[in-house]
Design a protein around this motif. Structure first.
Motif, PDB file in Angstrom:
ATOM      1  N   ASN A 171       0.829  -1.202   0.000  1.00 24.24           N
ATOM      2  CA  ASN A 171       0.000   0.000   0.000  1.00 24.24           C
ATOM      3  C   ASN A 171       0.867   1.257   0.000  1.00 24.24           C
ATOM      4  O   ASN A 171       0.637   2.197  -0.763  1.00 24.24           O
ATOM      5  N   GLU A 172       1.888   1.230   0.851  1.00 24.83           N
ATOM      6  CA  GLU A 172       2.756   2.389   0.964  1.00 24.83           C
ATOM      7  C   GLU A 172       3.518   2.621  -0.338  1.00 24.83           C
ATOM      8  O   GLU A 172       3.675   3.746  -0.785  1.00 24.83           O
ATOM      9  N   VAL A 173       3.979   1.504  -0.923  1.00 22.92           N
ATOM     10  CA  VAL A 173       4.716   1.641  -2.174  1.00 22.92           C
ATOM     11  C   VAL A 173       3.816   2.267  -3.220  1.00 22.92           C
ATOM     12  O   VAL A 173       4.227   3.145  -3.988  1.00 22.92           O
ATOM     13  N   ARG A 174       2.557   1.838  -3.210  1.00 21.72           N
ATOM     14  CA  ARG A 174       1.625   2.377  -4.203  1.00 21.72           C
ATOM     15  C   ARG A 174       1.399   3.878  -3.986  1.00 21.72           C
ATOM     16  O   ARG A 174       1.328   4.655  -4.931  1.00 21.72           O
ATOM     17  N   ARG A 175       1.300   4.227  -2.712  1.00 14.38           N
ATOM     18  CA  ARG A 175       1.116   5.666  -2.424  1.00 14.38           C
ATOM     19  C   ARG A 175       2.322   6.470  -2.914  1.00 14.38           C
ATOM     20  O   ARG A 175       2.170   7.572  -3.448  1.00 14.38           O
ATOM     21  N   CYS A 176       3.496   5.890  -2.733  1.00 14.65           N
ATOM     22  CA  CYS A 176       4.699   6.581  -3.196  1.00 14.65           C
ATOM     23  C   CYS A 176       4.680   6.729  -4.712  1.00 14.65           C
ATOM     24  O   CYS A 176       5.059   7.776  -5.255  1.00 14.65           O
ATOM     25  N   ASP A 177       4.226   5.655  -5.368  1.00 18.07           N
ATOM     26  CA  ASP A 177       4.148   5.720  -6.835  1.00 18.07           C
ATOM     27  C   ASP A 177       3.224   6.854  -7.260  1.00 18.07           C
ATOM     28  O   ASP A 177       3.518   7.597  -8.192  1.00 18.07           O
ATOM     29  N   GLU A 178       2.113   6.961  -6.550  1.00 10.84           N
ATOM     30  CA  GLU A 178       1.133   8.000  -6.871  1.00 10.84           C
ATOM     31  C   GLU A 178       1.768   9.392  -6.675  1.00 10.84           C
ATOM     32  O   GLU A 178       1.630  10.284  -7.506  1.00 10.84           O
ATOM     33  N   MET A 179       2.490   9.516  -5.567  1.00  7.30           N
ATOM     34  CA  MET A 179       3.145  10.811  -5.306  1.00  7.30           C
ATOM     35  C   MET A 179       4.155  11.125  -6.388  1.00  7.30           C
ATOM     36  O   MET A 179       4.266  12.265  -6.847  1.00  7.30           O
ATOM     37  N   GLU A 180       4.870  10.088  -6.793  1.00 10.77           N
ATOM     38  CA  GLU A 180       5.883  10.299  -7.821  1.00 10.77           C
ATOM     39  C   GLU A 180       5.219  10.745  -9.118  1.00 10.77           C
ATOM     40  O   GLU A 180       5.733  11.620  -9.823  1.00 10.77           O
ATOM     41  N   ARG A 181       4.073  10.139  -9.409  1.00 13.61           N
ATOM     42  CA  ARG A 181       3.356  10.520 -10.631  1.00 13.61           C
ATOM     43  C   ARG A 181       2.970  11.998 -10.585  1.00 13.61           C
ATOM     44  O   ARG A 181       3.153  12.735 -11.546  1.00 13.61           O
ATOM     45  N   VAL A 223      13.511  13.585  -4.115  1.00 15.12           N
ATOM     46  CA  VAL A 223      14.440  12.796  -3.309  1.00 15.12           C
ATOM     47  C   VAL A 223      13.695  12.138  -2.167  1.00 15.12           C
ATOM     48  O   VAL A 223      13.835  10.936  -1.899  1.00 15.12           O
ATOM     49  N   LYS A 224      12.854  12.927  -1.497  1.00 18.20           N
ATOM     50  CA  LYS A 224      12.138  12.387  -0.334  1.00 18.20           C
ATOM     51  C   LYS A 224      11.261  11.214  -0.730  1.00 18.20           C
ATOM     52  O   LYS A 224      11.294  10.147  -0.106  1.00 18.20           O
ATOM     53  N   VAL A 225      10.474  11.431  -1.798  1.00 16.06           N
ATOM     54  CA  VAL A 225       9.519  10.390  -2.179  1.00 16.06           C
ATOM     55  C   VAL A 225      10.266   9.131  -2.606  1.00 16.06           C
ATOM     56  O   VAL A 225       9.888   8.012  -2.254  1.00 16.06           O
ATOM     57  N   ARG A 226      11.356   9.320  -3.354  1.00 15.35           N
ATOM     58  CA  ARG A 226      12.097   8.141  -3.816  1.00 15.35           C
ATOM     59  C   ARG A 226      12.719   7.403  -2.645  1.00 15.35           C
ATOM     60  O   ARG A 226      12.796   6.175  -2.649  1.00 15.35           O
ATOM     61  N   LYS A 227      13.136   8.152  -1.645  1.00 16.71           N
ATOM     62  CA  LYS A 227      13.707   7.486  -0.474  1.00 16.71           C
ATOM     63  C   LYS A 227      12.636   6.671   0.242  1.00 16.71           C
ATOM     64  O   LYS A 227      12.878   5.523   0.631  1.00 16.71           O
ATOM     65  N   ILE A 228      11.463   7.289   0.438  1.00 16.03           N
ATOM     66  CA  ILE A 228      10.390   6.549   1.120  1.00 16.03           C
ATOM     67  C   ILE A 228      10.092   5.268   0.366  1.00 16.03           C
ATOM     68  O   ILE A 228       9.958   4.182   0.938  1.00 16.03           O
ATOM     69  N   LYS A 229       9.993   5.414  -0.945  1.00 11.88           N
ATOM     70  CA  LYS A 229       9.634   4.248  -1.752  1.00 11.88           C
ATOM     71  C   LYS A 229      10.699   3.157  -1.610  1.00 11.88           C
ATOM     72  O   LYS A 229      10.375   1.974  -1.440  1.00 11.88           O
ATOM     73  N   ALA A 230      11.966   3.575  -1.654  1.00  7.41           N
ATOM     74  CA  ALA A 230      13.044   2.588  -1.541  1.00  7.41           C
ATOM     75  C   ALA A 230      12.986   1.886  -0.200  1.00  7.41           C
ATOM     76  O   ALA A 230      13.193   0.671  -0.101  1.00  7.41           O
ATOM     77  N   ILE A 231      12.659   2.650   0.850  1.00 12.32           N
ATOM     78  CA  ILE A 231      12.609   2.039   2.181  1.00 12.32           C
ATOM     79  C   ILE A 231      11.493   1.000   2.232  1.00 12.32           C
ATOM     80  O   ILE A 231      11.696  -0.120   2.704  1.00 12.32           O
ATOM     81  N   TYR A 232      10.335   1.353   1.705  1.00 12.89           N
ATOM     82  CA  TYR A 232       9.228   0.381   1.777  1.00 12.89           C
ATOM     83  C   TYR A 232       9.502  -0.828   0.896  1.00 12.89           C
ATOM     84  O   TYR A 232       9.128  -1.948   1.240  1.00 12.89           O
ATOM     85  N   HIS A 233      10.157  -0.602  -0.213  1.00 13.36           N
ATOM     86  CA  HIS A 233      10.558  -1.729  -1.058  1.00 13.36           C
ATOM     87  C   HIS A 233      11.424  -2.684  -0.264  1.00 13.36           C
ATOM     88  O   HIS A 233      11.259  -3.904  -0.315  1.00 13.36           O
ATOM     89  N   THR A 234      12.383  -2.110   0.463  1.00 10.10           N
ATOM     90  CA  THR A 234      13.287  -2.931   1.254  1.00 10.10           C
ATOM     91  C   THR A 234      12.535  -3.638   2.366  1.00 10.10           C
ATOM     92  O   THR A 234      12.763  -4.821   2.628  1.00 10.10           O
ATOM     93  N   LEU A 235      11.629  -2.905   3.007  1.00 11.24           N
ATOM     94  CA  LEU A 235      10.874  -3.527   4.102  1.00 11.24           C
ATOM     95  C   LEU A 235      10.063  -4.705   3.581  1.00 11.24           C
ATOM     96  O   LEU A 235       9.796  -5.658   4.308  1.00 11.24           O
TER      97      LEU A 235
END
Lengths: 82, 845
Positions: B53-63, B301-313
């Motif tokens: 869910n979080e990754v998806r939200r990040c994707d949306e933010m990135e869009r 940068v912020k959004v990509r970092k969040i996304k990377a963290i959730y990917h890792t989690l």
């Protein structure tokens, strides 16, 4: 004797770079790398010089020159033609 | 920090993270970039993971951010890139970010919509204004005549006259409307705007549809009109009757002049109003975008970092209690301290009280290869890695490549002038490193050059050294130390002979060679190539043999490190002997030849005279084939006494090395296995006698079966080992010959380079130098520029590239085949830096 002096000079020079300098490289994470760089540089450069020097030490053939070059050589590099 | 000689020692670790602290800890590890996480749920679908869910939200933010970026780029607003690296925001800040982006996006979309509507409106009004202006002309003509026929005629005449005058080509047509049955009929007018390119078709269509009863008059609207989507030139036309719509916009056009004037006034005021509104909308949009442009890089940068963290989690495992996340990761042993510190920081930041636990695990897997590089060594490491990533803890050739690579390059590229150009280019890139790196130039070729700036610099520097040694500076020589050759002839001889060969056995040669490099006299001589070939071929072989020998010696360090005694005895020693006894001996012969033979006229020293000097290649071939050398009169057959015996001995020992390499290791392993089997079966026998008779068959069978399985496996292993060893041996033995020959490319390329630069000098620049007088200056100016361009393009760039590729081959094939297996896999740490870099790169493309 004249042949030995350049040999000694260059051997001491590159020997200093390749053997002396590695001891005085400051301590640090890259010390090993710098030592390898110095040693290899000295070894390759010395060997390259040595090969070039030895190849000319006892020449088996002499240079074949045309008239123009000979006249110029005589004028510019001494031994004027009488 | 480890050194570059071997890859870092790695260990597999298990990481227990408190659920609340996991995010902050992973964020800290991402900043550190020293941990490679393993996927613990490989069988779980990407959509079923915990933080999908979080990754998806990040994707949306990135869009949304990409949309914003696109709009900012469209308006040409500069985006502020401070290069700062904000930390990954807390998870709760994500909602704020989302809200901000949502608001911005909506605002922007609304503004855009409004602007579009307003623009369309504006366009319509502008078109109407133009129509009113153009029709005015037509109506003015029309109202002059009472009789419509007359007016029509007049119109036609005027049209004719206009056409005759060749004026603008505008046409006026009148059409009698058929439905008007009254005698006082007046043509009905319709006016509108149509795209210019559609006019001819439209005209024809109208003509056909009205069976010719149409007058079409067109006038161009000169000012380009801005369509909300596209900007096109539009044409104005005016027609009476229309059946078809050609995507033309029609506008009401009152016939009474007063109405028209009134309408025109109305249109003008409306346009003015609209302009104000439109301006305000644009201003608003601009303000919004400028505000966004200040922050957009930061947000990315912020959004990509969040996304990377959730990917890792998502790679982590959930503990049974759901309170703890379990991760497995590869970690460099030396950096465990740093990682612990980062984890502690993460825990503190998240405010959790339970510290994370980092456990080292035992594993039989191959750890990844990780070499600590800096900006200087990275390029050399990249050269090695593009061949194959080193196996774990294997000798890394990169530190030696730092010097051997530029040096072998320089042997081929030996010209001090070209080397100087290359050095200056490399130095410029190194000195301007920071500004150039900040520019982020997209060109691929530039990036290759810039990435290899230290290689280029070193290659240039060594080329200057070898160039001075070859005494080639743009194909000319310096005479710094004074040539050791002199002309000792009378004038009469010179005028008789066209050419003269200096004799090294007389006073022509001073007895001691030129101090540094080749004597400048060779550059002038006709037989320069003969002399240089002999010299350059010899140094190619000498450096080749030393290079290969160095590689073989490095393999010793590998065997020693992995405590592989059998490989030292069965591989390293025979390899070393083979190489030394054959090829190093050949190198020795070269030095002997250089030292022993000299030019002399003395009969008693004839055995050392040039005509007795043997060809090293021929004597080497004779040595290997056990052939007697051809006898030359007054000469010794051998260079030194006892040569034949020594050579026979060397060759025989070298030949013995071949079966040694081929068989020793497999036989040793086989005997070891037999011994083991013997021990096993002995124990089994003992066991059988100790146990009761009744148990024996069962027991025996069980062991037998197990052993049988093991035996066939071992046999397979053994045959595989024989094949492997065979291939290895053949490769090495044949390789020694072909690799030695392969180093002759050093000679070939350096010869080609020297010849090319000489040709360039003789064919081009020297021609320019020969022109006299003031024309000479102009000619030289032009010829020099041609020469300089060709020098850079052909000699520095193309020859440089080819020498680079040959050097690469010499390292990959001839050098690394001696010790390097390169079968490892690279360490890919979870690092924000690399993630952000790759993200910006894909975004730029």
């Amino acid at each position: 004797m004249g042949t030995a002096i350049p040999f000694i000079v260059f051997t001491v020079l590159w020997g200093g770079v390749g053997i002396g300098l590695p001891f005085v490289v400051p301590k640090g994470p890259n010390r090993g790398i710098i030592q390898v760089i110095l040693i290899l540089t000295a070894a390759t450069c010395w060997l390259f010089w040595l090969c070039c020097y030895l190849a000319q030490l006892n020449p088996l053939i002499g240079p074949r020159l045309n008239r123009h070059a000979i006249l110029l050589m005589a004028r510019e590099w001494g031994n004027e033609i009488k | 920090m480890g050194s570059l000689f071997r890859s870092e020692e790695m260990t597999l670790c298990q990481l227990f993270l408190q659920s609340e602290a996991a995010y902050a800890c992973v964020s800290e590890l991402g900043e550190l970039g020293l941990v490679q996480f393993r996927d613990l749920n490989p069988d779980v679908n990407a959509f079923q993971r915990k933080f999908v869910n979080e990754v998806r939200r990040c994707d949306e933010m990135e869009r949304k951010l990409r949309y914003l970026e696109k709009e900012i780029k469209k308006d040409g607003i500069p985006m502020l890139d401070t290069g700062e690296n904000p930390e990954a925001p807390q998870p709760r800040e994500m909602i704020d970010l989302e809200a901000t982006f949502e608001k911005l996006e909506n605002e922007l979309r609304e503004v855009n919509q409004n602007a579009e509507a307003l623009k369309r409106n504006f366009l319509e009004l502008t078109e109407l204004k133009q129509i009113l202006r153009k029709t005015q002309v037509f109506f003015d003509e029309h109202e002059g005549g009472v009789n419509p026929t007359e007016s029509m005629t007049r119109a036609l005449i005027s049209d004719d006259s206009i056409a005759r005058q060749g004026n603008l080509g505008s046409v006026q047509l009148g059409l009698p409307e058929k439905t008007y049955e009254t005698e006082e009929f007046f043509p009905c007018f319709v006016a509108g705007v149509i795209l210019r390119e559609r006019i001819p078709a439209f005209e024809r269509m109208l003509w056909r549809a009205c069976r010719g009863n149409v007058f079409l008059r067109q006038a161009e609207i000169e000012t380009p009109l801005e369509d909300p989507s596209t900007v096109r030139m539009k044409k104005f036309f005016k027609f009476d009757y229309v059946y078809i719509c050609f995507r033309a916009t029609l506008y009401p056009c009152p016939e009474a002049p007063a109405d028209r004037r009134e309408m025109a006034m109305g249109v003008m005021t409306r346009i003015e109003d609209l302009n104000t509104v439109l301006g305000q909308t644009q201003d608003h949009r601009h303000r919004v975008l400028v505000a966004a442009a200040k922050n957009i890089k930061n947000w990315f940068v912020k959004v990509r970092k969040i996304k990377a963290i959730y990917h890792t989690l998502n790679l982590f495992n959930l503990d049974v209690t759901q309170k703890c996340l379990i991760a497995e990761c590869w970690v460099p042993v030396l950096d465990i301290e740093n990682i612990q510190l980062a984890l502690r920081r993460g825990t503190e930041r998240s405010g959790s009280s339970v510290p994370p636990i980092l456990n080292r695990m035992e594993t039989c897997e191959d750890p990844p290869t990780y070499n600590h590089t800096n900006k200087f060594t990275a390029a050399f490491q990249a050269l090695i890695d593009s061949y194959g990533i080193a196996s774990y803890r294997e000798m890394n050739p990169a530190p030696y490549t730092i010097i051997t690579f530029p040096f072998l390059f320089a042997i081929m590229f030996g010209d001090a002038g070209h080397g100087l150009l290359m050095t200056l280019f490399g130095m410029w890139m190194i000195l301007k490193e920071k500004p150039l790196a900040a520019k982020k130039i997209d060109s691929e070729i530039w990036n290759i050059f810039f990435g290899g700036r230290y290689i280029i610099f070193l290659m240039g520097a060594f080329s200057m050294y070898t160039g001075l040694m070859y005494n080639d500076i743009f194909s000319k020589s310096f005479n710094i130390f004074g040539s050791s050759w002199k002309v000792n002839v009378n004038a009469s001889v010179i005028y008789e002979e066209k050419e003269l060969t200096l004799n090294p056995s007389t006073a022509d040669y001073s007895g001691s060679p030129y101090t540094f490099g080749l004597d400048p006299v060779w550059q002038l001589s006709k037989n320069k190539i003969i002399f240089q070939n002999a010299y350059k071929m010899k140094i190619s072989i000498i450096f080749g043999v030393f290079h290969m020998l160095f590689g073989v010696i490095l393999s010793l360090f590998n065997h020693m490190y992995f405590k592989n005694k059998i490989n030292i005895i069965c591989e390293f020693i025979p390899q070393l002997i083979f190489l030394c006894f054959l090829f190093l001996y050949m190198v020795l012969l070269m030095f002997i030849k250089w030292l022993m033979y000299y030019a002399t006229d003395n009969k008693s020293e004839e055995t050392y005279s040039p005509h007795c000097a043997p060809s090293i290649l021929i004597s080497f071939i004779n040595m290997v084939l056990f052939k007697e050398p051809n006898h030359i009169e007054h000469c010794d057959d051998y260079m030194y006494s006892g040569e034949m015996g020594i050579e026979r001995f060397l060759v025989i020992i070298a030949l013995i090395c071949v079966p040694w390499m081929l068989l020793a290791k497999p036989i040793y392993v086989m005997r070891n296995q037999k011994k083991m089997n013997y021990v096993v079966s002995h124990e089994q026998m003992n066991a059988a006698t100790e146990n009761g008779d009744a148990e024996q068959p069962v027991h025996n069978n069980a062991i037998h079966r197990a052993e049988g399985g093991h035996g066939s496996h071992a046999e397979e292993d053994l045959s595989e080992m024989f094949i492997h060893q065979g291939i290895h041996t053949i490769e090495y033995v044949l390789g020694s010959v072909s690799h030695t020959a392969s180093y002759l490319r050093l000679w070939a390329l350096s010869l080609a380079h020297a010849q090319l630069s000489e040709v360039l000098w003789q064919m081009i620049l020297s021609k320019g130098l020969k022109v006299e007088g003031f024309e000479g200056g102009i000619a030289l100016y032009i010829i020099f520029s041609i020469w300089a361009t060709l020098t850079i393009a052909i000699l520095v760039l193309m020859e440089g590239l080819s020498a680079f590729l040959h050097t690469l081959r010499l390292h990959w094939v001839e050098f690394q085949s001696k010790f390097y297996s390169g079968t490892g896999h690279g360490f890919q740490p979870f690092s924000f830096e690399t993630i952000l870099d790759s993200a910006t790169q894909t975004a730029d493309e």
